[in-house]
Design a protein around this motif. Structure first.
Motif, PDB file in Angstrom:
ATOM      1  N   LYS A 163      -2.862  15.924  -2.966  1.00  0.00           N
ATOM      2  CA  LYS A 163      -3.997  15.922  -3.022  1.00  0.00           C
ATOM      3  C   LYS A 163      -4.459  14.846  -4.032  1.00  0.00           C
ATOM      4  O   LYS A 163      -5.514  14.184  -3.480  1.00  0.00           O
ATOM      5  N   ALA A 164      -4.147  14.631  -5.241  1.00  0.00           N
ATOM      6  CA  ALA A 164      -4.771  13.881  -6.068  1.00  0.00           C
ATOM      7  C   ALA A 164      -4.403  12.282  -5.564  1.00  0.00           C
ATOM      8  O   ALA A 164      -5.146  11.336  -5.922  1.00  0.00           O
ATOM      9  N   CYS A 165      -3.353  12.166  -4.666  1.00  0.00           N
ATOM     10  CA  CYS A 165      -3.323  10.564  -4.241  1.00  0.00           C
ATOM     11  C   CYS A 165      -3.724  10.352  -2.763  1.00  0.00           C
ATOM     12  O   CYS A 165      -3.514   9.497  -2.122  1.00  0.00           O
ATOM     13  N   ALA A 166      -4.584  11.390  -2.035  1.00  0.00           N
ATOM     14  CA  ALA A 166      -4.846  11.460  -0.684  1.00  0.00           C
ATOM     15  C   ALA A 166      -5.593  10.073  -0.699  1.00  0.00           C
ATOM     16  O   ALA A 166      -5.755   9.553   0.603  1.00  0.00           O
ATOM     17  N   ASN A 167      -6.320   9.502  -1.312  1.00  0.00           N
ATOM     18  CA  ASN A 167      -7.189   8.337  -1.368  1.00  0.00           C
ATOM     19  C   ASN A 167      -6.405   7.098  -1.344  1.00  0.00           C
ATOM     20  O   ASN A 167      -6.956   6.204  -1.007  1.00  0.00           O
ATOM     21  N   LYS A 168      -4.960   7.376  -1.544  1.00  0.00           N
ATOM     22  CA  LYS A 168      -4.146   6.103  -1.677  1.00  0.00           C
ATOM     23  C   LYS A 168      -3.344   5.942  -0.220  1.00  0.00           C
ATOM     24  O   LYS A 168      -2.552   5.203  -0.094  1.00  0.00           O
ATOM     25  N   LEU A 169      -3.421   7.135   0.486  1.00  0.00           N
ATOM     26  CA  LEU A 169      -2.507   7.079   1.604  1.00  0.00           C
ATOM     27  C   LEU A 169      -3.121   6.341   2.634  1.00  0.00           C
ATOM     28  O   LEU A 169      -4.296   6.646   3.105  1.00  0.00           O
ATOM     29  N   PRO A 170      -2.364   5.256   2.982  1.00  0.00           N
ATOM     30  CA  PRO A 170      -3.043   4.193   3.978  1.00  0.00           C
ATOM     31  C   PRO A 170      -3.227   4.810   5.119  1.00  0.00           C
ATOM     32  O   PRO A 170      -2.462   5.485   6.016  1.00  0.00           O
TER      33      PRO A 170
ATOM     34  N   TYR B  12       0.811  -1.224   0.000  1.00  0.00           N
ATOM     35  CA  TYR B  12      -0.078   0.037  -0.175  1.00  0.00           C
ATOM     36  C   TYR B  12       0.787   1.405   0.033  1.00  0.00           C
ATOM     37  O   TYR B  12       0.496   2.322  -0.777  1.00  0.00           O
ATOM     38  N   TRP B  13       1.984   1.274   0.771  1.00  0.00           N
ATOM     39  CA  TRP B  13       2.706   2.587   0.619  1.00  0.00           C
ATOM     40  C   TRP B  13       3.402   2.300  -0.608  1.00  0.00           C
ATOM     41  O   TRP B  13       3.761   3.634  -1.142  1.00  0.00           O
ATOM     42  N   HIS B  14       3.878   1.562  -1.382  1.00  0.00           N
ATOM     43  CA  HIS B  14       4.379   1.506  -2.656  1.00  0.00           C
ATOM     44  C   HIS B  14       3.389   2.100  -3.634  1.00  0.00           C
ATOM     45  O   HIS B  14       3.472   2.879  -4.326  1.00  0.00           O
ATOM     46  N   LEU B  15       2.225   1.900  -3.681  1.00  0.00           N
ATOM     47  CA  LEU B  15       1.227   2.276  -4.487  1.00  0.00           C
ATOM     48  C   LEU B  15       0.852   3.851  -4.289  1.00  0.00           C
ATOM     49  O   LEU B  15       0.884   4.505  -5.322  1.00  0.00           O
ATOM     50  N   TYR B  16       1.052   4.095  -3.082  1.00  0.00           N
ATOM     51  CA  TYR B  16       0.890   5.614  -2.686  1.00  0.00           C
ATOM     52  C   TYR B  16       1.959   6.400  -3.267  1.00  0.00           C
ATOM     53  O   TYR B  16       1.889   7.546  -3.764  1.00  0.00           O
ATOM     54  N   ALA B  17       3.144   5.770  -3.005  1.00  0.00           N
ATOM     55  CA  ALA B  17       4.377   6.481  -3.397  1.00  0.00           C
ATOM     56  C   ALA B  17       4.562   6.707  -4.938  1.00  0.00           C
ATOM     57  O   ALA B  17       4.808   7.530  -5.529  1.00  0.00           O
ATOM     58  N   MET B  18       4.036   5.606  -5.684  1.00  0.00           N
ATOM     59  CA  MET B  18       4.093   5.604  -7.061  1.00  0.00           C
ATOM     60  C   MET B  18       2.881   6.521  -7.552  1.00  0.00           C
ATOM     61  O   MET B  18       3.202   7.316  -8.732  1.00  0.00           O
TER      62      MET B  18
END
Length: 199
Positions: free
Chosen positions: A121-128, A83-89
């Motif tokens: 902001k765009a990735c906020a929904n991916k932040l675990p 999940y952290w990888h998906l957020y970072a990517m």
């Protein structure tokens, strides 16, 4: 805790959401230096929910908080890392600067550009989301649990002192415990101290 930077054990700090380490913790918050024997030194570790951690055997589940994945105390490190990888990517794809020398998932937390803010902001929904037990806002027993956690760390040989607000800890001198063992002790003590205390 792997939410600790036991070399930064953990990743991403909240707002800028840096992946500073599950690449190791985090707690957690702070960076670790290794000696020639592989022992790691960390200045501060934190269990707070704004600091990523990799505690966790069950799968993270979507939360009610904008669809963000919700980590659990028993989530596996592999699951958490994914999940952290998906957020970072996601951050990288949206133009956030990365610290590639530290690894592919290391976010440059000093990037406060408009592009970085837009990426966050765009990735906020991916932040675990961290386990609710590790959040003072959702765990009414947090302070007691945190004190038990620090006692457990000390009992198991990782000599630390809690910060006054229970937001993290500092080493009591140098540690000879290697990063892998610190991670094991951290996870064990987190589960022991925080499991089953939320209402």
């Amino acid at each position: 805790m792997n939410h600790f930077d036991f070399a930064v054990h953990r990743r991403l700090l909240g707002a800028a959401a840096l992946v500073a380490g599950a690449l190791l913790l985090t707690g957690c918050a702070g960076s670790g230096d290794s000696d020639d024997n592989g022992a790691t030194r960390q200045d501060v570790a934190s269990l707070r929910s704004d600091v990523p951690d990799a505690h966790a055997s069950a799968q993270a589940t979507p939360s009610d908080d904008d669809g963000r994945p919700q980590l659990r105390l028993d989530s596996s490190e592999e699951e958490s890392n994914r999940y952290w990888h998906l957020y970072a990517m996601c951050l990288k794809e949206h133009g956030h600067k990365m610290l590639t020398a530290r690894g592919p998932d290391s976010v440059d937390d000093s990037d406060h550009s408009a592009t970085a803010k837009a990426a966050t902001k765009a990735c906020a929904n991916k932040l675990p989301l961290q386990p609710p037990e590790l959040d003072q806002a959702t765990n009414p027993h947090y302070d007691d649990d945190y004190r038990a956690y620090v006692k457990c760390l000390n009992r198991k040989g990782l000599k630390v002192t809690a910060l006054p607000d229970n937001s993290g800890w500092t080493y009591d001198g140098n540690t000879t415990m290697n990063a892998a063992r610190q991670s094991q002790v951290d996870k064990s003590c987190t589960l022991e101290a925080f499991r089953g205390k939320t209402q």
